[in-house]
Design an enzyme around this catalytic site. Structure first.
Site, PDB file in Angstrom:
ATOM      1  N   ASP A  90      31.369  -4.118 -11.758  1.00  0.00           N
ATOM      2  CA  ASP A  90      31.664  -3.614 -10.511  1.00  0.00           C
ATOM      3  C   ASP A  90      30.475  -3.593  -9.549  1.00  0.00           C
ATOM      4  O   ASP A  90      29.186  -3.823  -9.990  1.00  0.00           O
ATOM      5  CB  ASP A  90      31.988  -2.094 -10.941  1.00  0.00           C
ATOM      6  N   GLU A 154      30.031   1.146 -14.002  1.00  0.00           N
ATOM      7  CA  GLU A 154      28.781   1.467 -13.848  1.00  0.00           C
ATOM      8  C   GLU A 154      28.250   2.279 -12.606  1.00  0.00           C
ATOM      9  O   GLU A 154      27.237   3.061 -12.632  1.00  0.00           O
ATOM     10  CB  GLU A 154      27.933   0.365 -14.240  1.00  0.00           C
TER      11      GLU A 154
END
Length: 446
Positions: A90, A154
């Protein structure tokens, strides 16, 4: 180790690392922190690239679309502990209007790959893919088992990513004692001409706070000595102006010792009782930026929320504070927040994660140092502690010691740290090539 396993990185790997970085950037995995992110297309891309090597990647989701990829490469020494290599899929949001190149174009312009994730951290994902695919082509195997993990989430809570993997799928990481990931082994050029490579061997803990002030609601034209907004503002001001005391961890002391020696400073001993860290930082020039954020706890007010009409005094007001805690500084942090907020403001941790430390005298750290020095003879490798945090926090629940090691050799005018979550994020092609060579060398011998 047989000579066949020590061959140079081939041109195909160098081409692939650029292509993989560009392709992954084009897959928009923006994480707004509201659960809308979908990493699955990037995870499927990674899984396909791994499957082509003969590996059997596993795709895992806690929430539909929030996909993680895990695969294991068997080493030549069954008695050796395994090594975790992890990277997240991400990225943080990007506003295209602010950028020179569209942030999800993955454009390669003037030998630089542009786009969100070029530094944080689709570049590392691509370097890992290019490296293991080279091994498959040439029949190379690392000494240790290597577990690859490409994670979701994350950039928010990691609940759908490394937290989920650590809590629900720990068996996939059996035998892993150490791990490497982002935010270390990048070029840092000092104002004194030194070419540093800081390798992360620690992280401050995370303490994201919500403050709530209570008071007496009333008309905005009336005297009100119990104004919740005033009480919140006073508490926020005290927090923002507080000077936290120095708390030096072993990792930070090691960084200060090595930086002082490299700068020829012999009259400042970080282990001495009367050591003045601020005085030494003032003498380190630009290199002080590697250490200064991690010699103390910190708490920065970031968000305010109060009221609903200009002539109404609300009965409560809220704020959010980004707190970071050095290893061992938790008790001090809590006691200080109690004192700074006072009796009329409550505070609680909305999201917290542990602080981490890793030994800087370990064989793994020595191997990282040797790999960087092999491919950059001018390198000065130094340990440092990250001011923020990574997925290593979640994987530490499995007893895995984490290091920041995503190698990039960068030109002197390239501000690596400013591009994390910044505008015009980009990475030079040459830096990606360097990273593949260093990773390949280190991972085969770790």
């Amino acid at each position: 180790m047989a000579e066949q396993y020590q061959g140079p990185v081939d041109d195909k790997a160098l081409d692939e690392v650029v292509r993989f970085t560009s392709d992954l950037i084009r897959i928009d995995t923006t994480n707004h922190g509201d659960g809308t992110c979908r990493e699955r297309p990037a995870a499927e891309y990674v899984a396909e690239a791994l499957a082509e090597t003969g590996l059997e990647p596993t795709l895992l989701e806690r929430t539909p679309g929030r996909t993680n990829v895990v695969a294991r490469i068997e080493g030549t020494d069954p008695s050796a502990d395994a090594l975790l290599v992890h990277g997240h899929l991400d990225v943080v949001p990007a506003e295209p209007a602010d950028w020179t190149v569209h942030p999800f174009s993955g454009e390669v312009r003037d030998d630089v790959v542009w786009g969100r994730g070029a530094i944080d951290m689709k570049n590392m994902d691509a370097m890992v893919l290019a490296t293991v695919r080279r091994w498959a082509r040439e029949g190379a195997r690392p000494r240790r088992d290597i577990v690859l993990a490409f994670t979701a989430d994350e950039e928010a809570s990691a609940e759908d990513g490394s937290g989920f993997l650590a809590d629900e799928h720990g068996a996939l990481f059996e035998g892993c004692t150490e791990g490497i990931s982002e935010s270390g082994a990048f070029s840092f050029h000092t104002d004194t001409g030194l070419h540093l490579y800081p390798v992360a061997a620690g992280e401050r803990g995370t303490a994201w706070l919500k403050l709530t002030a209570h008071g007496r609601a009333g008309h905005g034209s009336k005297v009100n000595r119990a104004n919740a907004v005033t009480r919140l503002a006073a508490a926020i001001t005290r927090i923002g102006e507080h000077r936290w005391p120095v708390r030096l961890t072993p990792t930070v002391r090691a960084a200060l010792r090595e930086l002082a020696a490299l700068h020829g400073i012999t009259d400042a001993a970080p282990d001495a009782p009367d050591f003045d860290v601020d005085a030494l930082l003032a003498r380190l020039g630009t290199a002080a930026a590697l250490v200064e954020p991690t010699v103390r706890n910190s708490a920065n007010p970031t968000m305010l929320d109060a009221g609903y009409k200009v002539n109404v005094i609300p009965g409560s007001a809220a704020a959010q504070v980004d707190g970071r805690v050095v290893p061992g500084g938790e008790d001090e942090f809590h006691a200080t927040l109690d004192r700074l907020t006072g009796p009329d403001v409550d505070w609680a941790i909305d999201h917290g994660e542990v602080a981490l430390q890793a030994p800087v005298d370990s064989p793994a750290f020595a191997g990282m140092r040797a790999a960087l020095e092999r491919f950059d003879p001018d390198a000065h490798v130094v340990p440092y502690c990250m001011s923020g945090g990574t997925d290593a926090k979640q994987f530490s629940r499995l007893g895995i010691t984490g290091y920041g090691f995503s190698p990039l050799r960068l030109p002197p005018d390239f501000d690596y740290q400013a591009l994390f979550h910044g505008v015009d994020e980009r990475v030079p092609v040459d830096a990606l090539h360097f990273g593949v060579r260093v990773l390949d060398h280190f991972l085969l011998r770790a």
